[in-house]
Design a protein around this motif. Sequence first.
Motif, PDB file in Angstrom:
ATOM      1  N   UNK A  87      -0.364   5.130 -20.780  1.00 31.96           N
ATOM      2  CA  UNK A  87       0.078   4.146 -19.779  1.00 31.96           C
ATOM      3  C   UNK A  87       1.602   4.176 -19.670  1.00 31.96           C
ATOM      4  N   UNK A  97       3.559   6.686 -20.296  1.00 33.58           N
ATOM      5  CA  UNK A  97       3.923   7.924 -19.591  1.00 33.58           C
ATOM      6  C   UNK A  97       3.720   7.790 -18.094  1.00 33.58           C
ATOM      7  N   UNK A  98       2.579   7.219 -17.698  1.00 29.93           N
ATOM      8  CA  UNK A  98       2.303   7.037 -16.270  1.00 29.93           C
ATOM      9  C   UNK A  98       3.326   6.086 -15.643  1.00 29.93           C
ATOM     10  N   UNK A  99       3.715   5.052 -16.413  1.00 32.68           N
ATOM     11  CA  UNK A  99       4.722   4.113 -15.916  1.00 32.68           C
ATOM     12  C   UNK A  99       6.062   4.803 -15.704  1.00 32.68           C
ATOM     13  N   UNK A 139       6.541   7.969 -15.075  1.00 29.72           N
ATOM     14  CA  UNK A 139       6.417   8.847 -13.897  1.00 29.72           C
ATOM     15  C   UNK A 139       6.528   8.011 -12.618  1.00 29.72           C
ATOM     16  N   UNK A 140       5.864   6.832 -12.616  1.00 27.55           N
ATOM     17  CA  UNK A 140       5.887   5.977 -11.424  1.00 27.55           C
ATOM     18  C   UNK A 140       7.318   5.502 -11.127  1.00 27.55           C
ATOM     19  N   UNK A 178      10.117   6.999 -12.072  1.00 29.92           N
ATOM     20  CA  UNK A 178      10.929   8.149 -11.665  1.00 29.92           C
ATOM     21  C   UNK A 178      10.628   8.581 -10.237  1.00 29.92           C
ATOM     22  N   UNK A 179       9.370   8.346  -9.784  1.00 28.60           N
ATOM     23  CA  UNK A 179       9.023   8.791  -8.432  1.00 28.60           C
ATOM     24  C   UNK A 179       9.772   7.979  -7.375  1.00 28.60           C
ATOM     25  N   UNK A 180      10.178   6.756  -7.721  1.00 30.73           N
ATOM     26  CA  UNK A 180      10.918   5.935  -6.753  1.00 30.73           C
ATOM     27  C   UNK A 180      12.404   5.831  -7.090  1.00 30.73           C
ATOM     28  N   UNK A 231      15.987   6.947  -7.250  1.00 30.40           N
ATOM     29  CA  UNK A 231      16.892   7.906  -6.599  1.00 30.40           C
ATOM     30  C   UNK A 231      18.084   8.102  -7.519  1.00 30.40           C
ATOM     31  N   UNK A 238      -7.133   9.378 -18.684  1.00 32.25           N
ATOM     32  CA  UNK A 238      -5.719   8.985 -18.602  1.00 32.25           C
ATOM     33  C   UNK A 238      -4.802  10.210 -18.579  1.00 32.25           C
ATOM     34  N   UNK A 287      -2.195  11.098 -15.653  1.00 32.93           N
ATOM     35  CA  UNK A 287      -0.776  11.354 -15.924  1.00 32.93           C
ATOM     36  C   UNK A 287      -0.358  12.707 -15.339  1.00 32.93           C
ATOM     37  N   UNK A 294       4.476  13.724  -8.096  1.00 34.36           N
ATOM     38  CA  UNK A 294       5.859  13.239  -8.034  1.00 34.36           C
ATOM     39  C   UNK A 294       6.828  14.410  -7.907  1.00 34.36           C
ATOM     40  N   UNK A 310       4.849  10.584  -3.310  1.00 34.15           N
ATOM     41  CA  UNK A 310       4.970   9.367  -4.120  1.00 34.15           C
ATOM     42  C   UNK A 310       3.722   8.498  -4.098  1.00 34.15           C
ATOM     43  N   UNK A 341       1.538   8.178  -7.908  1.00 29.02           N
ATOM     44  CA  UNK A 341       2.036   7.675  -9.200  1.00 29.02           C
ATOM     45  C   UNK A 341       1.609   6.227  -9.465  1.00 29.02           C
ATOM     46  N   UNK A 342       1.747   5.338  -8.486  1.00 35.20           N
ATOM     47  CA  UNK A 342       1.430   3.916  -8.718  1.00 35.20           C
ATOM     48  C   UNK A 342      -0.077   3.704  -8.933  1.00 35.20           C
ATOM     49  N   UNK A 364      -0.915   4.844 -12.338  1.00 29.70           N
ATOM     50  CA  UNK A 364      -0.461   3.901 -13.371  1.00 29.70           C
ATOM     51  C   UNK A 364      -1.439   2.728 -13.491  1.00 29.70           C
ATOM     52  N   UNK A 401      -4.642   3.883 -15.066  1.00 30.75           N
ATOM     53  CA  UNK A 401      -4.405   4.167 -16.482  1.00 30.75           C
ATOM     54  C   UNK A 401      -4.343   2.864 -17.284  1.00 30.75           C
TER      55      UNK A 401
END
Lengths: 166, 79
Positions: free
Chosen positions: A43, A45-47, A49-50, A52-54, A56, B34, B38, B45, B50, B53-54, B57, B60
Amino acid sequence: METKQYPQPPDWQRDFPYRQEEARLVTRREFSRMLCLISAAMVTGSGYVAIRSFWKGKSEPAGRFPVCGVSELPAGGTRSFLLPGSNTPYILIHLENGQFKAYEQKCTHLSCAVFYKAGTGKIECPCHNGWFDANTGEVVQGPPPRPLPALEVVVESGQVYVNGPA
Amino acid sequence: MSNFRRAQDQAHPNKVSTLTLAIIVVQILLITLQIWLLYSGLNNTLEHNQDVAIPALIASFFLFLACCGLLYFLPGRKR
């Protein structure tokens, strides 16, 4: 009364005891809890990535940059270059059909340097035998998960320019 | 009043062992999902997409809750 002293068992015997009570095993309960920790790490790691995806961060260079003259690069030839203000290596390829293409010189698998194999129309990543189409940057074969990021190439008055990725 | 825990405590050790193993297998399956989420989120990404990713998350996170929730059903310690 004299007590008998037993010598310490050797390391290998302590690592692999044959008595149940000497065993320091991980119980299934502990293993199950550890799986929950791994799940929490996923979780996190996914957070990351999320976010970093937004995010800038450092801006990519924008604008038009000269790379070389058309006559300096024969058909089948390549030239590596960097854009000002960026550490990302790029490669300019003069294809045999006369077109110029520019791609990031980092494999999308594990960031090894990629090279154009003259005459084949393919870009090779020698680390894990990954191949990309030199015309489009798409993956042809091997482990890379994504196409090579490309730069737009402009040929003007005998000079090759690339447009920055921003 | 009887509940599942009391029944679980009275069950044959073989059944308790099977239940423990089943919970661990389900947890491993959830973690596999998961890892896939990921990996997908990261690749999309890096491809400047985009939209993944959300949701990855959120999914996950719910899988993590399910993984922790399964701990409740682990058989109690033998006293």
